[in-house]
Design a protein around this motif. Structure first.
Motif, PDB file in Angstrom:
ATOM      1  N   GLY A  64       0.817  -1.213   0.000  1.00 24.92           N
ATOM      2  CA  GLY A  64       0.000   0.000   0.000  1.00 24.92           C
ATOM      3  C   GLY A  64       0.846   1.256   0.000  1.00 24.92           C
ATOM      4  O   GLY A  64       1.846   1.350   0.727  1.00 24.92           O
ATOM      5  N   SER A  65       0.437   2.241  -0.811  1.00 25.90           N
ATOM      6  CA  SER A  65       1.266   3.433  -1.009  1.00 25.90           C
ATOM      7  C   SER A  65       0.614   4.716  -0.506  1.00 25.90           C
ATOM      8  O   SER A  65       1.002   5.812  -0.907  1.00 25.90           O
ATOM      9  CB  SER A  65       1.590   3.598  -2.498  1.00 25.90           C
ATOM     10  OG  SER A  65       0.401   3.857  -3.244  1.00 25.90           O
ATOM     11  N   GLY A  66      -0.387   4.604   0.377  1.00 28.97           N
ATOM     12  CA  GLY A  66      -0.946   5.781   1.013  1.00 28.97           C
ATOM     13  C   GLY A  66      -0.036   6.257   2.130  1.00 28.97           C
ATOM     14  O   GLY A  66       1.122   5.832   2.259  1.00 28.97           O
ATOM     15  N   ALA A  67      -0.552   7.151   2.982  1.00 29.98           N
ATOM     16  CA  ALA A  67       0.256   7.705   4.064  1.00 29.98           C
ATOM     17  C   ALA A  67       0.769   6.615   4.994  1.00 29.98           C
ATOM     18  O   ALA A  67       1.900   6.684   5.499  1.00 29.98           O
ATOM     19  CB  ALA A  67      -0.569   8.723   4.846  1.00 29.98           C
ATOM     20  N   SER A  68      -0.040   5.586   5.215  1.00 33.50           N
ATOM     21  CA  SER A  68       0.351   4.479   6.082  1.00 33.50           C
ATOM     22  C   SER A  68       1.571   3.749   5.529  1.00 33.50           C
ATOM     23  O   SER A  68       2.579   3.580   6.211  1.00 33.50           O
ATOM     24  CB  SER A  68      -0.828   3.507   6.223  1.00 33.50           C
ATOM     25  OG  SER A  68      -0.433   2.330   6.874  1.00 33.50           O
ATOM     26  N   GLY A  69       1.495   3.318   4.269  1.00 38.68           N
ATOM     27  CA  GLY A  69       2.588   2.571   3.662  1.00 38.68           C
ATOM     28  C   GLY A  69       3.841   3.405   3.491  1.00 38.68           C
ATOM     29  O   GLY A  69       4.963   2.923   3.739  1.00 38.68           O
ATOM     30  N   LEU A  70       3.683   4.657   3.079  1.00 37.94           N
ATOM     31  CA  LEU A  70       4.849   5.515   2.882  1.00 37.94           C
ATOM     32  C   LEU A  70       5.570   5.785   4.196  1.00 37.94           C
ATOM     33  O   LEU A  70       6.807   5.756   4.261  1.00 37.94           O
ATOM     34  CB  LEU A  70       4.419   6.828   2.230  1.00 37.94           C
ATOM     35  CG  LEU A  70       3.985   6.727   0.761  1.00 37.94           C
ATOM     36  CD1 LEU A  70       3.282   8.008   0.316  1.00 37.94           C
ATOM     37  CD2 LEU A  70       5.177   6.433  -0.146  1.00 37.94           C
ATOM     38  N   THR A  71       4.806   6.029   5.268  1.00 34.08           N
ATOM     39  CA  THR A  71       5.423   6.247   6.573  1.00 34.08           C
ATOM     40  C   THR A  71       6.147   4.999   7.046  1.00 34.08           C
ATOM     41  O   THR A  71       7.244   5.077   7.617  1.00 34.08           O
ATOM     42  CB  THR A  71       4.371   6.675   7.613  1.00 34.08           C
ATOM     43  OG1 THR A  71       3.714   7.854   7.157  1.00 34.08           O
ATOM     44  CG2 THR A  71       5.007   6.944   8.966  1.00 34.08           C
ATOM     45  N   SER A 128      13.713  -1.866   2.243  1.00 32.53           N
ATOM     46  CA  SER A 128      12.283  -2.112   2.071  1.00 32.53           C
ATOM     47  C   SER A 128      11.889  -2.123   0.608  1.00 32.53           C
ATOM     48  O   SER A 128      12.557  -1.543  -0.250  1.00 32.53           O
ATOM     49  CB  SER A 128      11.467  -1.035   2.803  1.00 32.53           C
ATOM     50  OG  SER A 128      11.599   0.215   2.157  1.00 32.53           O
ATOM     51  N   LEU A 129      10.780  -2.763   0.351  1.00 40.51           N
ATOM     52  CA  LEU A 129      10.088  -2.692  -0.940  1.00 40.51           C
ATOM     53  C   LEU A 129       8.637  -2.354  -0.653  1.00 40.51           C
ATOM     54  O   LEU A 129       7.977  -3.032   0.145  1.00 40.51           O
ATOM     55  CB  LEU A 129      10.156  -4.022  -1.686  1.00 40.51           C
ATOM     56  CG  LEU A 129       9.246  -4.141  -2.930  1.00 40.51           C
ATOM     57  CD1 LEU A 129       9.692  -3.174  -4.022  1.00 40.51           C
ATOM     58  CD2 LEU A 129       9.204  -5.570  -3.448  1.00 40.51           C
ATOM     59  N   LEU A 130       8.130  -1.308  -1.287  1.00 38.35           N
ATOM     60  CA  LEU A 130       6.726  -0.936  -1.166  1.00 38.35           C
ATOM     61  C   LEU A 130       6.032  -1.327  -2.459  1.00 38.35           C
ATOM     62  O   LEU A 130       6.474  -0.949  -3.549  1.00 38.35           O
ATOM     63  CB  LEU A 130       6.605   0.568  -0.910  1.00 38.35           C
ATOM     64  CG  LEU A 130       5.210   1.119  -0.601  1.00 38.35           C
ATOM     65  CD1 LEU A 130       5.321   2.395   0.234  1.00 38.35           C
ATOM     66  CD2 LEU A 130       4.423   1.426  -1.866  1.00 38.35           C
ATOM     67  N   LEU A 170       1.098  -4.464   6.285  1.00 35.15           N
ATOM     68  CA  LEU A 170      -0.047  -4.256   5.413  1.00 35.15           C
ATOM     69  C   LEU A 170      -0.624  -2.864   5.675  1.00 35.15           C
ATOM     70  O   LEU A 170      -1.061  -2.574   6.784  1.00 35.15           O
ATOM     71  CB  LEU A 170      -1.114  -5.318   5.666  1.00 35.15           C
ATOM     72  CG  LEU A 170      -0.669  -6.778   5.485  1.00 35.15           C
ATOM     73  CD1 LEU A 170      -1.803  -7.731   5.854  1.00 35.15           C
ATOM     74  CD2 LEU A 170      -0.204  -7.038   4.061  1.00 35.15           C
ATOM     75  N   GLY A 171      -0.612  -2.028   4.640  1.00 35.70           N
ATOM     76  CA  GLY A 171      -1.149  -0.676   4.773  1.00 35.70           C
ATOM     77  C   GLY A 171      -1.923  -0.282   3.537  1.00 35.70           C
ATOM     78  O   GLY A 171      -1.797   0.830   3.036  1.00 35.70           O
ATOM     79  N   ALA A 172      -2.720  -1.215   3.046  1.00 38.86           N
ATOM     80  CA  ALA A 172      -3.343  -1.070   1.722  1.00 38.86           C
ATOM     81  C   ALA A 172      -4.777  -0.557   1.747  1.00 38.86           C
ATOM     82  O   ALA A 172      -5.507  -0.712   0.777  1.00 38.86           O
ATOM     83  CB  ALA A 172      -3.294  -2.411   0.987  1.00 38.86           C
ATOM     84  N   GLY A 173      -5.186   0.064   2.836  1.00 38.75           N
ATOM     85  CA  GLY A 173      -6.536   0.629   2.871  1.00 38.75           C
ATOM     86  C   GLY A 173      -7.589  -0.397   3.221  1.00 38.75           C
ATOM     87  O   GLY A 173      -7.314  -1.589   3.386  1.00 38.75           O
ATOM     88  N   GLY A 174      -8.828   0.081   3.320  1.00 40.98           N
ATOM     89  CA  GLY A 174      -9.941  -0.783   3.709  1.00 40.98           C
ATOM     90  C   GLY A 174     -10.603  -1.439   2.520  1.00 40.98           C
ATOM     91  O   GLY A 174      -9.948  -1.776   1.526  1.00 40.98           O
TER      92      GLY A 174
END
Length: 552
Positions: free
Chosen positions: A15-22, A34-36, A264-268
């Motif tokens: 996931g590449s939103g604020a969660s994944g980027l942080t 890391s790999l996003l 895992l930070g890929a949204g709902g």
């Protein structure tokens, strides 16, 4: 049979939103390669669509401004408004949040993130003990040119122009023709935007600024590796531990090893099909979330034994549709000169309440009535339309195409408007008459609209005696449907105070962390203040990668 690995990294982030980027930034800062991965051909997720704010109690900008706040007050407030709805909102998770959120902000600041504070934006329950004003912080306007090749693939909300704006400005835009402050702020935004464009800069505001700055840090500081069009297929397990991912990339299924952990930070799952139908009271057609949020990571976690919670919840809010596009309503319903009614022609909610409470009330009312509140109707008079913005429509301008499409209704009387909308005309006339008396007296005796500072944040200070109330008296009258939309779902994987994913029995799934809308929210079934989605998303990503490094 031994797994054949295509590549190996210390940390894999989905996931590449604020969660994944942080998460990726914090991992790299801790020395983890890391790999996003992001399944869409754009990055930024729903965070890029958002207002870009983070609810951060006791943040450094509050301290610099002399605004009094503390962990104790924030916890007192959270306990009062969230309560305990299970492990997602445990005391330990709340404590971790209020303790680590300011540290996360300072960490990003140390890497060059420029923050600003919406100092007048109140918590959504300001009368509850511990409630404050100005806990929300956000990115300053960011020059997208700094992203270089990444600028072209940033996720952009449909119809969103490049504009130098922060969420702390938004409440004043509706007052462009009403107050000198509103006019000056609007002119400043337009002037700054034009100036940036003339000088060759690309102004990014709100959610685009937030995600833009995070991607810029990841690339400029760490040359972080990001794969677009790389879809999570499943988690790879070994002896009860997550050790990697199966990823579909360029038509191939690749096994990617995670030597340390997966986050895992890929949204709902606002667009999650089966999940949405199974758990949610309404479908995805009114969601303002990114179309990539389909619940893939939640499903992957569930398949390896993760517990789920709050799957029936979302970040609800009233939404209207113009030009066939969903628009999440924050200011329009709160300004004086409008009301919301059900099919019976009766009010059932404080129109100026927080958006999550409005959406939830609409759903509950519809269920109690057996229908008639989904959709509801936003009713306004000609004075309202002359004075205020509505969506992207300037004051006094309602294009005829909206009447032709049926998205807006116009009539010369309340009775005629009711007939066109198939609302009970007698009830609507009586509702408007009663509401008009409230407006003139300055007190909403039915729903207390305008009685607290959150209501008044989105109001017109030139209207008295109650800045949220004005009588609906000037024809023609207008109406548009208002639906229970959402900014995303807020149920998912159950995690602990370190963002580790848990099984039903409370045990930890080794090697697996999660944050953001992948998880059951620490905010439970409510929304304490602006930025209560992205604040925890970034904070628990930061906590997770520090825990992995032995720092938490």
């Amino acid at each position: 049979m031994e797994t054949e690995w295509f590549a190996q990294y210390d940390v894999l982030v989905v996931g590449s939103g604020a969660s994944g980027l942080t998460a990726a930034i914090t991992a790299e800062n801790n020395g983890f390669k890391s790999l996003l991965i992001e399944k869409m051909d754009t990055w930024g997720g729903s965070s890029a669509y958002s207002g870009g704010g983070l609810w951060i109690p006791n943040n450094f900008l509050m301290q610099e401004d002399g605004a009094l706040d503390s962990e104790e007050e924030a916890l007192e407030y959270m306990e009062a408004v969230i309560a305990d709805v299970g492990p997602a909102s445990s005391r330990a998770r709340k404590e971790a949040y209020v303790r680590e959120a300011p540290k996360m902000v300072n960490f990003l600041k140390s890497l060059g993130f420029e923050w600003t504070r919406a100092q007048y934006y109140p918590d959504y329950y300001p009368n509850v003990k511990g409630g404050k004003t100005g806990r929300v912080i956000e990115s300053t306007v960011f020059n997208g040119k700094k992203l270089k090749q990444w600028r072209k693939t940033q996720n952009v909300s449909p119809g969103m122009p490049p504009i130098a704006i922060t969420s702390g400005d938004a409440y004043l835009l509706s007052l462009v023709t009403r107050t000198m402050k509103g006019f000056r702020r609007t002119m400043k935004i337009m002037g700054q935007t034009l100036g940036w464009l003339i000088s060759g800069k690309h102004p990014l505001g709100i959610g685009l600024a937030l995600t833009g700055r995070l991607m810029y840090i990841l690339q400029s500081k760490y040359q972080g590796e990001v794969w677009l069009k790389a879809a999570l297929q499943e988690l790879i397990m070994e002896d009860g531990k997550v050790i990697g991912l199966k990823v579909e990339k360029d038509g191939k299924i690749l096994n990617i090893k995670a030597n340390k952990a997966v986050l895992l930070g890929a949204g709902g799952f606002p667009h999650g099909g089966e999940y949405r139908r199974k758990y949610q009271p309404v479908g995805s057609e009114y969601s303002s979330a990114s179309p990539g949020n389909t619940g893939d990571a939640i499903r992957a976690g569930e398949r390896v034994g993760a517990a789920l919670s709050l799957m029936d919840e979302a970040w609800w809010g009233g939404s209207f549709i113009l030009d066939g596009k969903v628009s999440f309503s924050v200011t329009e319903r709160s300004l004086p000169g409008c009301i919301i009614v059900d099919a019976r022609g009766k009010r059932f909610v404080n129109e100026s309440t927080s958006y999550v409470d409005l959406g939830r009330r609409m759903l509950d009312h519809d269920a109690q009535m057996g229908g008639g509140a989904v959709p509801s109707w936003l009713i306004m008079d000609s004075t309202y339309r002359k004075k205020y913005l509505f969506g992207m429509m300037p004051p006094g301008q309602t294009p005829s195409k909206y009447f032709k499409s049926g998205e807006f209704v116009k009539a010369s009387s309340i009775k005629e408007l009711a007939t066109q909308c198939k609302i009970n005309a007698d009830n609507l006339e009586e509702t408007v008459k009663r509401f008009n008396s409230f407006a003139k007296n300055g007190k909403d005796e039915d729903f207390m609209r305008g009685q607290d500072i959150y209501d008044r944040y989105y109001s017109d200070p030139r209207v008295a005696p109650n800045s949220n109330l004005a009588a609906l008296e000037e024809a023609p009258y207008y109406a548009t449907r208002i639906y229970p939309g959402d900014l995303g779902t807020k149920g998912g994987l159950v995690t602990d105070e370190y963002a580790r994913v848990l099984r039903e029995d409370g045990s930890v799934i080794e090697g697996l962390y999660a944050s953001g809308n992948n998880t059951a929210s620490v905010m439970g079934r409510t929304y304490p203040g602006p930025g209560s989605t992205i604040g925890p998303a970034c904070t628990f990503s930061y906590i997770a990668m520090n825990h992995l490094a032995g720092k938490a």
